[in-house]
Design a protein around this motif. Sequence first.
Motif, PDB file in Angstrom:
ATOM      1  N   TRP A   1      40.566  37.123  34.812  1.00  0.00           N
ATOM      2  CA  TRP A   1      41.759  37.950  34.970  1.00  0.00           C
ATOM      3  C   TRP A   1      41.384  39.417  35.082  1.00  0.00           C
ATOM      4  N   VAL A   2      40.521  39.907  34.182  1.00  0.00           N
ATOM      5  CA  VAL A   2      40.149  41.323  34.183  1.00  0.00           C
ATOM      6  C   VAL A   2      39.450  41.685  35.494  1.00  0.00           C
ATOM      7  N   ASP A   3      38.520  40.853  35.942  1.00  0.00           N
ATOM      8  CA  ASP A   3      37.816  41.140  37.199  1.00  0.00           C
ATOM      9  C   ASP A   3      38.792  41.221  38.370  1.00  0.00           C
ATOM     10  N   TYR A   4      39.754  40.328  38.410  1.00  0.00           N
ATOM     11  CA  TYR A   4      40.756  40.329  39.472  1.00  0.00           C
ATOM     12  C   TYR A   4      41.676  41.556  39.354  1.00  0.00           C
ATOM     13  N   ALA A   5      42.132  41.844  38.132  1.00  0.00           N
ATOM     14  CA  ALA A   5      43.057  42.960  37.914  1.00  0.00           C
ATOM     15  C   ALA A   5      42.428  44.297  38.288  1.00  0.00           C
ATOM     16  N   LYS A   6      41.154  44.459  38.044  1.00  0.00           N
ATOM     17  CA  LYS A   6      40.483  45.731  38.321  1.00  0.00           C
ATOM     18  C   LYS A   6      40.499  46.084  39.805  1.00  0.00           C
ATOM     19  N   MET A   7      40.715  45.101  40.662  1.00  0.00           N
ATOM     20  CA  MET A   7      40.827  45.390  42.093  1.00  0.00           C
ATOM     21  C   MET A   7      42.047  46.259  42.388  1.00  0.00           C
ATOM     22  N   TYR A   8      43.026  46.235  41.493  1.00  0.00           N
ATOM     23  CA  TYR A   8      44.270  46.974  41.693  1.00  0.00           C
ATOM     24  C   TYR A   8      44.252  48.357  41.057  1.00  0.00           C
ATOM     25  N   GLY A   9      43.126  48.757  40.479  1.00  0.00           N
ATOM     26  CA  GLY A   9      43.037  50.057  39.827  1.00  0.00           C
ATOM     27  C   GLY A   9      43.435  49.965  38.377  1.00  0.00           C
ATOM     28  N   GLY A  10      43.719  51.095  37.786  1.00  0.00           N
ATOM     29  CA  GLY A  10      44.112  51.130  36.385  1.00  0.00           C
ATOM     30  C   GLY A  10      42.920  51.130  35.447  1.00  0.00           C
ATOM     31  N   TRP A  11      43.234  51.088  34.171  1.00  0.00           N
ATOM     32  CA  TRP A  11      42.240  51.080  33.105  1.00  0.00           C
ATOM     33  C   TRP A  11      42.549  49.909  32.202  1.00  0.00           C
ATOM     34  N   TYR A  12      41.501  49.271  31.680  1.00  0.00           N
ATOM     35  CA  TYR A  12      41.665  48.065  30.876  1.00  0.00           C
ATOM     36  C   TYR A  12      40.831  48.163  29.613  1.00  0.00           C
ATOM     37  N   LEU A  13      41.472  47.995  28.474  1.00  0.00           N
ATOM     38  CA  LEU A  13      40.775  47.874  27.209  1.00  0.00           C
ATOM     39  C   LEU A  13      40.618  46.380  26.977  1.00  0.00           C
TER      40      LEU A  13
END
Length: 159
Positions: free
Chosen positions: A93-105
């Motif tokens: 999920w995190v790898d996929y979400a990072k394609m959309y930008g943003g920051w993830y903790l």
Amino acid sequence: MAVGVLFLAGCGGGGTDQDKDPAQPEKRAGSAAPSAEPVKAAKPATVEQLAEAVGCEAQIRMKVQDYRQGVCKKGELPYTLITFTTEQNQRDWVDYAKMYGGWYLVGNRWAIGTNKGPNLEAVQGELGGTVEEGKGYASSGTGNGTGTGTSTGEDVYGP
């Protein structure tokens, strides 16, 4: 009988301070050796606990077999809060979400997404985890290229 009493007396720990190695911490029943760094609980946080750490109230958006997702806002800043059933589901999920930008903790089978990384520092201090930055797609037309637009008009980070 006297032998039994002597045997039990020998199990009491006894000894003198001279018998103890000063380089070794004293061990007691039920206690662990002290650690140089605080240890976070191994149990993953819930969406509600993530929201509490952010300082907002989660609205559950999705609960499926692999994860549970909530959203909230603190002021004008949107957050996506997700807990996962496995580490592999989380990483995917995190790898996929990072394609959309943003920051993830990203923590122990949980993730918090938002559009401003520095806002995650206080949460990181409380929950632990590592901050990962999404790269995002270049955008043309409407939207901001971060994948944050939804059909409800609210900002949500992640897929």
